[in-house]
Design an enzyme around this catalytic site. Structure first.
Site, PDB file in Angstrom:
ATOM      1  N   LYS A  13       0.838  -1.205   0.000  1.00 53.78           N
ATOM      2  CA  LYS A  13       0.000   0.000   0.000  1.00 53.78           C
ATOM      3  C   LYS A  13       0.870   1.251   0.000  1.00 53.78           C
ATOM      4  O   LYS A  13       0.642   2.179  -0.780  1.00 53.78           O
ATOM      5  CB  LYS A  13      -0.921  -0.034   1.230  1.00 53.78           C
ATOM      6  CG  LYS A  13      -1.920   1.089   1.292  1.00 53.78           C
ATOM      7  CD  LYS A  13      -3.204   0.666   1.977  1.00 53.78           C
ATOM      8  CE  LYS A  13      -3.090   0.680   3.492  1.00 53.78           C
ATOM      9  NZ  LYS A  13      -2.981   2.041   4.031  1.00 53.78           N
ATOM     10  N   SER A  14       1.865   1.295   0.884  1.00 51.67           N
ATOM     11  CA  SER A  14       2.714   2.491   0.983  1.00 51.67           C
ATOM     12  C   SER A  14       3.427   2.762  -0.335  1.00 51.67           C
ATOM     13  O   SER A  14       3.523   3.911  -0.785  1.00 51.67           O
ATOM     14  CB  SER A  14       3.764   2.290   2.082  1.00 51.67           C
ATOM     15  OG  SER A  14       3.141   2.204   3.334  1.00 51.67           O
ATOM     16  N   GLY A  87      -5.464   7.979   5.000  1.00 47.26           N
ATOM     17  CA  GLY A  87      -4.633   9.018   5.622  1.00 47.26           C
ATOM     18  C   GLY A  87      -3.422   9.332   4.770  1.00 47.26           C
ATOM     19  O   GLY A  87      -2.992  10.491   4.667  1.00 47.26           O
ATOM     20  N   ARG A 115      -9.150  12.344  11.682  1.00 52.53           N
ATOM     21  CA  ARG A 115      -7.715  12.146  11.902  1.00 52.53           C
ATOM     22  C   ARG A 115      -6.947  13.464  11.832  1.00 52.53           C
ATOM     23  O   ARG A 115      -7.297  14.353  11.072  1.00 52.53           O
ATOM     24  CB  ARG A 115      -7.185  11.122  10.898  1.00 52.53           C
ATOM     25  CG  ARG A 115      -7.883   9.782  11.115  1.00 52.53           C
ATOM     26  CD  ARG A 115      -7.434   8.728  10.162  1.00 52.53           C
ATOM     27  NE  ARG A 115      -6.038   8.381  10.350  1.00 52.53           N
ATOM     28  CZ  ARG A 115      -5.386   7.524   9.580  1.00 52.53           C
ATOM     29  NH1 ARG A 115      -6.003   6.954   8.559  1.00 52.53           N
ATOM     30  NH2 ARG A 115      -4.127   7.237   9.808  1.00 52.53           N
ATOM     31  N   SER A 159       6.383   9.644  11.836  1.00 57.42           N
ATOM     32  CA  SER A 159       5.309   9.399  10.876  1.00 57.42           C
ATOM     33  C   SER A 159       5.828   9.526   9.455  1.00 57.42           C
ATOM     34  O   SER A 159       6.278  10.589   9.037  1.00 57.42           O
ATOM     35  CB  SER A 159       4.159  10.385  11.097  1.00 57.42           C
ATOM     36  OG  SER A 159       3.309  10.364   9.965  1.00 57.42           O
ATOM     37  N   GLN A 161       3.984   9.327   6.901  1.00 57.75           N
ATOM     38  CA  GLN A 161       3.037  10.136   6.121  1.00 57.75           C
ATOM     39  C   GLN A 161       3.432  11.602   6.202  1.00 57.75           C
ATOM     40  O   GLN A 161       3.416  12.317   5.199  1.00 57.75           O
ATOM     41  CB  GLN A 161       1.623   9.926   6.646  1.00 57.75           C
ATOM     42  CG  GLN A 161       1.118   8.517   6.408  1.00 57.75           C
ATOM     43  CD  GLN A 161      -0.304   8.302   6.864  1.00 57.75           C
ATOM     44  OE1 GLN A 161      -0.925   9.215   7.413  1.00 57.75           O
ATOM     45  NE2 GLN A 161      -0.822   7.122   6.649  1.00 57.75           N
ATOM     46  N   ASP A 307       1.437  -0.898  11.873  1.00 59.06           N
ATOM     47  CA  ASP A 307       0.213  -1.439  11.278  1.00 59.06           C
ATOM     48  C   ASP A 307      -0.006  -2.914  11.646  1.00 59.06           C
ATOM     49  O   ASP A 307      -1.070  -3.473  11.364  1.00 59.06           O
ATOM     50  CB  ASP A 307       0.246  -1.298   9.754  1.00 59.06           C
ATOM     51  CG  ASP A 307       0.163   0.168   9.337  1.00 59.06           C
ATOM     52  OD1 ASP A 307      -0.330   0.989  10.130  1.00 59.06           O
ATOM     53  OD2 ASP A 307       0.608   0.492   8.220  1.00 59.06           O
ATOM     54  N   LYS A 334      -5.341   6.212  14.197  1.00 52.03           N
ATOM     55  CA  LYS A 334      -5.375   5.451  12.938  1.00 52.03           C
ATOM     56  C   LYS A 334      -6.821   5.422  12.412  1.00 52.03           C
ATOM     57  O   LYS A 334      -7.635   6.244  12.808  1.00 52.03           O
ATOM     58  CB  LYS A 334      -4.811   4.048  13.168  1.00 52.03           C
ATOM     59  CG  LYS A 334      -3.314   4.056  13.473  1.00 52.03           C
ATOM     60  CD  LYS A 334      -2.537   4.578  12.279  1.00 52.03           C
ATOM     61  CE  LYS A 334      -1.055   4.679  12.586  1.00 52.03           C
ATOM     62  NZ  LYS A 334      -0.336   5.363  11.502  1.00 52.03           N
ATOM     63  N   ARG A 380      -7.870  -3.278   9.502  1.00 51.43           N
ATOM     64  CA  ARG A 380      -6.874  -4.111  10.200  1.00 51.43           C
ATOM     65  C   ARG A 380      -7.474  -4.787  11.436  1.00 51.43           C
ATOM     66  O   ARG A 380      -7.057  -5.879  11.810  1.00 51.43           O
ATOM     67  CB  ARG A 380      -5.633  -3.299  10.539  1.00 51.43           C
ATOM     68  CG  ARG A 380      -4.957  -2.749   9.277  1.00 51.43           C
ATOM     69  CD  ARG A 380      -3.481  -2.564   9.390  1.00 51.43           C
ATOM     70  NE  ARG A 380      -2.991  -1.705   8.316  1.00 51.43           N
ATOM     71  CZ  ARG A 380      -2.637  -2.138   7.099  1.00 51.43           C
ATOM     72  NH1 ARG A 380      -2.710  -3.417   6.805  1.00 51.43           N
ATOM     73  NH2 ARG A 380      -2.223  -1.299   6.174  1.00 51.43           N
TER      74      ARG A 380
HETATM   75  C1  S3P Z   1       2.076   4.902   6.089  1.00 51.80           C
HETATM   76  C2  S3P Z   1       2.585   5.270   7.295  1.00 51.80           C
HETATM   77  C3  S3P Z   1       1.980   4.882   8.585  1.00 51.80           C
HETATM   78  C4  S3P Z   1       1.021   3.719   8.433  1.00 51.80           C
HETATM   79  C5  S3P Z   1       0.100   3.868   7.262  1.00 51.80           C
HETATM   80  C6  S3P Z   1       0.898   4.037   5.969  1.00 51.80           C
HETATM   81  C7  S3P Z   1       2.762   5.375   4.873  1.00 51.80           C
HETATM   82  O1  S3P Z   1       1.298   6.000   9.123  1.00 51.80           O
HETATM   83  O2  S3P Z   1       0.254   3.554   9.616  1.00 51.80           O
HETATM   84  O3  S3P Z   1      -0.718   2.719   7.144  1.00 51.80           O
HETATM   85  O4  S3P Z   1       2.525   4.831   3.773  1.00 51.80           O
HETATM   86  O5  S3P Z   1       3.570   6.305   4.981  1.00 51.80           O
HETATM   87  P1  S3P Z   1       2.097   7.135   9.953  1.00 51.80           P
HETATM   88  O6  S3P Z   1       3.203   7.523   9.091  1.00 51.80           O
HETATM   89  O7  S3P Z   1       1.166   8.273  10.168  1.00 51.80           O
HETATM   90  O8  S3P Z   1       2.494   6.435  11.229  1.00 51.80           O
END
Ligand code: S3P
Length: 422
Positions: A13-14, A87, A115, A159, A161, A307, A334, A380
């Protein structure tokens, strides 16, 4: 229960989110092979289309072509940008749009609107972008970016993200960005940018991006998602007989913290490295049934397994002794308040569990888990408790199952394929 079979879990996914965003900002046509096609990935693809990038429909197992617009070529959207449940989509798009002079309204579903976004809009405001919040620290937000200044930012929470959003802002705004994190978060944005020739230095928990003129179109095969693989591994550990093999899984160490924790719980999981794709290591995982013991997870370990905590928590519910997960307060923000819901749902199926502000304790038992689980439409939580529902004698009812489409649409089919009663 027996387990058997071999499969590659859906695309990471990331990496799918990042590949789509970078392809939209590249010059020319990029090809993303075996992307994740779940609802979250569709949210990012839809938002990029609304901003003028040409993105093929995401089809399972297929290659997707994306015609990029260059770093400054995205166009003003006619409608609100709906990030659905994602997110990552929301934070990344706020970062990208910080470098564009037009206004755009970013929104999402009820879970996403709860969020926190100031962790991203705060530093982006310091770079020179403007944000109009409609509902406090959350979406909807109207972003109006423009000329940006260099940034040096100290993140309160680790984080990826936030880190990714700020790196994208630096990339689009063509300004240097330095980010200090308390603990290093997943490093996919850095790896992918480097593979595209952008100068990104990592020094411990600090990352520095230098401005680039443009990024080239690229090709990537998305490896299997270790966060999805984790649920199948969990089912194998709880089984009585057999073995499963998961080839083509991403084994980036900033994502595989759960494998180290499972090793401490007594699991012997085979990890064989088989190659690399656009700077990311890929390998085969092999898992078989194990009698588990309790574990202590430290705050420093949490970012590399954030996760996977729902899955680790249900496994702790079958382990011998009391497990403690410390420094897990990020679980509260989350897709649901996972910290409270994990403890409540474990208790609902007969497992002793307690959540405090930043800690989860779980006492394992051999008694069959039985009861109703409230998933709060969190994918999840649904998958973790579905795995627990495969334990011998278990009778677990989930409040819903549809949420798995957020990250792993074929989850129940794959779980069924790899497990059999007996
Ligand atoms: C992600 C980072 C994580 C994770 C999310 C995907 C990403 O969140 O929980 O499912 O792809 O960068 P945070 O960076 O806010 O912890």
């Amino acid at each position: 229960m027996n387990v058997s079979g071999s499969l590659t879990p859906p695309g990471d996914k990331s990496i799918t989110h990042r590949a789509l965003v970078l392809a939209a900002l590249a010059r020319g046509t990029s090809t993303v092979t075996r992307p994740l096609t779940s609802l979250d990935a569709r949210s990012t693809a839809g938002v990029l289309r609304a901003l003028g990038a040409k993105v093929d429909a995401l089809r399972l197992g297929a290659s997707v072509a994306i015609r990029g617009r260059g770093l400054r070529g995205l166009t003003r959207p006619r409608e609100s940008l709906d990030c659905g449940n994602s997110g990552t989509a929301a934070r990344f798009i706020l970062g990208v749009l910080a470098g564009y002079p037009f206004p755009a309204r970013v929104t999402g579903d009820a879970s996403l609107r709860r969020r926190p976004m100031r962790r991203v809009t705060g530093p982006l405001t310091a770079m020179g972008a403007h944000f109009d919040e409609e509902g406090g620290d959350g979406l909807p937000i109207v972003v109006r970016g423009g000329r940006l200044k260099a940034l040096e930012h100290r993140s309160a929470a680790a984080s990826a993200q936030v880190k990714g959003a700020l790196l994208f802002a630096g990339l689009v705004g063509k300004v240097p960005v330095t980010i200090h994190e308390p603990v290093r978060s997943r490093d996919h944005t850095e790896r992918m940018l480097r593979a595209l020739g952008v100068s990104v230095e990592s020094d411990g928990t600090t990352v520095r991006l230098a401005p680039a003129e443009s990024i080239p179109a690229f090709e990537i095969t998305v490896p299997g998602d270790p966060s999805s693989a984790a649920f199948l591994i969990g089912a194998a550990l709880l089984a009585e007989r057999g073995e499963i093999e998961l080839p083509g899984v991403l084994i980036n160490p900033t994502r595989t913290g759960f494998l180290s924790v499972l090793a401490r719980m007594g699991a012997r999981i085979g990890i064989t490295s088989t190659g690399e794709t656009l700077g990311e290591p890929v390998g085969t995982l092999v898992a078989r049934p194990t009698s588990l013991r309790s574990v202590e997870v430290t705050p420093e370990e949490v970012p590399a397994l954030i996760d996977e905590i729902p899955l680790l928590a249900v496994l702790a519910g079958r382990a011998h002794g009391e497990s403690v997960f410390r420094g897990v307060e990020e679980l509260r923000v989350k897709e649901s308040d996972r910290l409270t819901l994990l403890a409540d749902n474990l208790r609902a199926v007969g497992i002793t569990a307690e959540a405090t502000a930043d800690t989860l304790r779980v006492v394992g038992t051999d008694a069959p888990p039985r009861g109703r689980v409230e998933t709060a439409k969190d994918h999840r939580l649904a998958m973790a408790f579905a795995v627990l529902g495969r334990a011998p004698g278990a009778a677990i009812r989930l409040s819903e199952r549809a949420s798995v489409a957020v990250s792993y649409p074929a989850f129940f089919d794959d779980l069924k394929r790899m497990t059999s009663r007996g």
